[in-house]
Design a protein around this motif. Structure first.
Motif, PDB file in Angstrom:
ATOM      1  N   VAL A  88       0.848  -1.202   0.000  1.00 21.43           N
ATOM      2  CA  VAL A  88       0.000   0.000   0.000  1.00 21.43           C
ATOM      3  C   VAL A  88       0.885   1.255   0.000  1.00 21.43           C
ATOM      4  O   VAL A  88       0.612   2.223  -0.723  1.00 21.43           O
ATOM      5  CB  VAL A  88      -0.966  -0.009   1.210  1.00 21.43           C
ATOM      6  CG1 VAL A  88      -1.696   1.318   1.334  1.00 21.43           C
ATOM      7  CG2 VAL A  88      -1.976  -1.134   1.037  1.00 21.43           C
ATOM      8  N   GLU A  92       1.059   4.323  -2.658  1.00 21.30           N
ATOM      9  CA  GLU A  92       1.050   5.750  -2.284  1.00 21.30           C
ATOM     10  C   GLU A  92       2.265   6.479  -2.843  1.00 21.30           C
ATOM     11  O   GLU A  92       2.187   7.644  -3.221  1.00 21.30           O
ATOM     12  CB  GLU A  92       1.024   5.888  -0.753  1.00 21.30           C
ATOM     13  CG  GLU A  92      -0.352   5.586  -0.187  1.00 21.30           C
ATOM     14  CD  GLU A  92      -0.337   5.352   1.324  1.00 21.30           C
ATOM     15  OE1 GLU A  92       0.757   5.265   1.919  1.00 21.30           O
ATOM     16  OE2 GLU A  92      -1.442   5.230   1.890  1.00 21.30           O
ATOM     17  N   TYR A 117      -1.098 -11.856   5.872  1.00 22.20           N
ATOM     18  CA  TYR A 117      -1.659 -10.489   5.787  1.00 22.20           C
ATOM     19  C   TYR A 117      -2.420 -10.233   4.484  1.00 22.20           C
ATOM     20  O   TYR A 117      -2.921  -9.135   4.259  1.00 22.20           O
ATOM     21  CB  TYR A 117      -0.533  -9.455   5.948  1.00 22.20           C
ATOM     22  CG  TYR A 117       0.574  -9.548   4.915  1.00 22.20           C
ATOM     23  CD1 TYR A 117       0.374  -9.133   3.585  1.00 22.20           C
ATOM     24  CD2 TYR A 117       1.830 -10.047   5.242  1.00 22.20           C
ATOM     25  CE1 TYR A 117       1.388  -9.222   2.632  1.00 22.20           C
ATOM     26  CE2 TYR A 117       2.834 -10.144   4.298  1.00 22.20           C
ATOM     27  CZ  TYR A 117       2.611  -9.725   3.006  1.00 22.20           C
ATOM     28  OH  TYR A 117       3.598  -9.821   2.063  1.00 22.20           O
ATOM     29  N   LYS A 120      -6.054  -8.629   4.576  1.00 27.48           N
ATOM     30  CA  LYS A 120      -6.020  -7.225   5.028  1.00 27.48           C
ATOM     31  C   LYS A 120      -5.428  -6.339   3.920  1.00 27.48           C
ATOM     32  O   LYS A 120      -5.943  -5.255   3.626  1.00 27.48           O
ATOM     33  CB  LYS A 120      -5.173  -7.170   6.319  1.00 27.48           C
ATOM     34  CG  LYS A 120      -4.734  -5.807   6.765  1.00 27.48           C
ATOM     35  CD  LYS A 120      -5.822  -5.134   7.605  1.00 27.48           C
ATOM     36  CE  LYS A 120      -5.336  -3.878   8.302  1.00 27.48           C
ATOM     37  NZ  LYS A 120      -5.192  -2.729   7.443  1.00 27.48           N
ATOM     38  N   LEU A 121      -4.351  -6.823   3.307  1.00 28.03           N
ATOM     39  CA  LEU A 121      -3.708  -6.040   2.245  1.00 28.03           C
ATOM     40  C   LEU A 121      -4.660  -5.829   1.062  1.00 28.03           C
ATOM     41  O   LEU A 121      -4.758  -4.719   0.518  1.00 28.03           O
ATOM     42  CB  LEU A 121      -2.424  -6.738   1.776  1.00 28.03           C
ATOM     43  CG  LEU A 121      -1.686  -6.061   0.619  1.00 28.03           C
ATOM     44  CD1 LEU A 121      -1.133  -4.708   1.043  1.00 28.03           C
ATOM     45  CD2 LEU A 121      -0.561  -6.931   0.092  1.00 28.03           C
ATOM     46  N   TYR A 123      -7.852  -5.767   1.150  1.00 27.56           N
ATOM     47  CA  TYR A 123      -8.861  -4.799   1.589  1.00 27.56           C
ATOM     48  C   TYR A 123      -8.299  -3.378   1.451  1.00 27.56           C
ATOM     49  O   TYR A 123      -8.936  -2.486   0.886  1.00 27.56           O
ATOM     50  CB  TYR A 123      -9.254  -5.104   3.037  1.00 27.56           C
ATOM     51  CG  TYR A 123     -10.245  -4.117   3.598  1.00 27.56           C
ATOM     52  CD1 TYR A 123     -11.605  -4.255   3.339  1.00 27.56           C
ATOM     53  CD2 TYR A 123      -9.824  -3.032   4.380  1.00 27.56           C
ATOM     54  CE1 TYR A 123     -12.520  -3.332   3.833  1.00 27.56           C
ATOM     55  CE2 TYR A 123     -10.726  -2.107   4.872  1.00 27.56           C
ATOM     56  CZ  TYR A 123     -12.071  -2.265   4.592  1.00 27.56           C
ATOM     57  OH  TYR A 123     -12.974  -1.350   5.078  1.00 27.56           O
ATOM     58  N   ASP A 124      -7.075  -3.201   1.940  1.00 33.51           N
ATOM     59  CA  ASP A 124      -6.454  -1.861   1.898  1.00 33.51           C
ATOM     60  C   ASP A 124      -6.235  -1.394   0.454  1.00 33.51           C
ATOM     61  O   ASP A 124      -6.424  -0.222   0.138  1.00 33.51           O
ATOM     62  CB  ASP A 124      -5.118  -1.872   2.652  1.00 33.51           C
ATOM     63  CG  ASP A 124      -5.310  -2.047   4.158  1.00 33.51           C
ATOM     64  OD1 ASP A 124      -6.446  -1.826   4.639  1.00 33.51           O
ATOM     65  OD2 ASP A 124      -4.338  -2.413   4.842  1.00 33.51           O
ATOM     66  N   MET A 127      -9.447  -0.213  -0.854  1.00 33.44           N
ATOM     67  CA  MET A 127      -9.779   1.102  -0.276  1.00 33.44           C
ATOM     68  C   MET A 127      -9.057   2.223  -1.036  1.00 33.44           C
ATOM     69  O   MET A 127      -9.497   3.359  -1.059  1.00 33.44           O
ATOM     70  CB  MET A 127      -9.379   1.144   1.210  1.00 33.44           C
ATOM     71  CG  MET A 127     -10.311   0.385   2.116  1.00 33.44           C
ATOM     72  SD  MET A 127     -11.991   1.068   2.117  1.00 33.44           S
ATOM     73  CE  MET A 127     -12.891  -0.165   1.233  1.00 33.44           C
ATOM     74  N   LYS A 128      -7.931   1.872  -1.656  1.00 36.70           N
ATOM     75  CA  LYS A 128      -7.181   2.846  -2.477  1.00 36.70           C
ATOM     76  C   LYS A 128      -7.707   2.885  -3.910  1.00 36.70           C
ATOM     77  O   LYS A 128      -7.105   3.514  -4.789  1.00 36.70           O
ATOM     78  CB  LYS A 128      -5.688   2.466  -2.511  1.00 36.70           C
ATOM     79  CG  LYS A 128      -4.988   2.591  -1.190  1.00 36.70           C
ATOM     80  CD  LYS A 128      -4.440   3.988  -1.012  1.00 36.70           C
ATOM     81  CE  LYS A 128      -4.016   4.213   0.429  1.00 36.70           C
ATOM     82  NZ  LYS A 128      -4.052   5.622   0.815  1.00 36.70           N
TER      83      LYS A 128
END
Ligand code: FE
Length: 254
Positions: A88, A92, A117, A120-121, A123-124, A127-128
């Motif tokens: 993530v 960025e 992970y 979770k990754l 999902y993140d 979200m981006k």
């Protein structure tokens, strides 16, 4: 036909060694009926480091060379990103190159396991605004043993790409069977070549699509072809409701 995963760029990973091999691969792709290739070199792993801008520059150079050689194929920039905990942050920092600048990012696991992970990754990443596309899940040992993991990722919005040669049985019967199970359970959305050369890791797209047509009919062929088109347009792809992979009964004894 569009190929979303291919190591055609010369001299930067374990794909084409030099420009003449890239040209040979492009000729082979044309024979297969491919008109667009997304060049997806390995991004970062222990052996390679291919920054985004370098990939973009090399794609421009390769398209020029193909034009000179009068080979009618369009190469787009992309990347095969080995999953890592700071992905993530990589997004960025503008280090991750999605497929032709769309929201779709190819994500590779090691061949043996899947990091804890991952959920979770993913999902993140979503979200981006990015959509993770898991490449060749059928070749990952942990996913073969625990296909429910893949079901969860897909249910939560990840997409997957199987490799044409897996459908053809080039990686063995077990991988071929698992690939077909993924197709039948709506757990995969794309077929791509992951071609590295014109020898033992060539395209096999025509052969794979012929197999799909014979086994599942034209609708399945159109679904996979259209999904590849929708990706490079940056549109939403077709997804059927994912199902769990059924455990195969052996000789009806269980
Ligand atoms: Fe690859």
């Amino acid at each position: 036909m569009i190929d979303l995963h291919c190591h055609i760029l010369p001299g930067i990973d374990d794909g084409a060694k030099d420009l003449s091999e890239s040209i040979k691969m492009a000729q082979k792709a044309v024979e297969q009926g491919i008109h667009t290739i997304v060049a997806t070199p390995h991004h970062l792993n222990n052996r390679y480091e291919n920054p985004k801008q370098e990939i973009i520059d090399r794609v421009i150079d390769l398209n020029k060379a193909l034009l000179e050689q009068k080979i009618d194929i369009n190469v787009l920039p992309g990347q095969e990103t080995r999953i890592y905990g700071e992905m993530v942050e990589g997004v960025e920092a503008g280090e991750i190159l999605a497929l032709d600048g769309t929201q779709y990012v190819l994500v590779e696991f090691s061949s043996s396991h899947v990091p804890r992970y991952t959920e979770k990754l993913f999902y993140d990443l979503q979200m981006k605004g990015l959509v993770p596309v898991i490449v060749h899940p059928e070749r990952n040992q942990e996913l073969i043993e625990r296909p429910d993991l893949l079901y969860r990722y897909v249910k939560n919005g990840a997409l997957t790409q199987v490799t044409a040669a897996s459908i053809c049985g080039d990686f063995g019967k077990k991988i071929k069977n698992f690939t077909l199970q993924l197709i039948e359970a709506n757990l995969t959305h794309f077929i791509a070549s992951d071609a590295h050369n014109t020898g033992n890791r060539t395209f096999k797209m025509r052969e794979a699509f012929d197999f799909i047509q014979a086994k599942y009919g034209n609708d399945m062929v159109y679904l996979f072809e259209e999904n590849a088109q929708l990706v490079i347009e940056g549109n939403h792809v077709y997804k059927e409701v994912p199902e769990r992979v059924k455990k195969k009964k052996f000789l009806g004894i269980f």
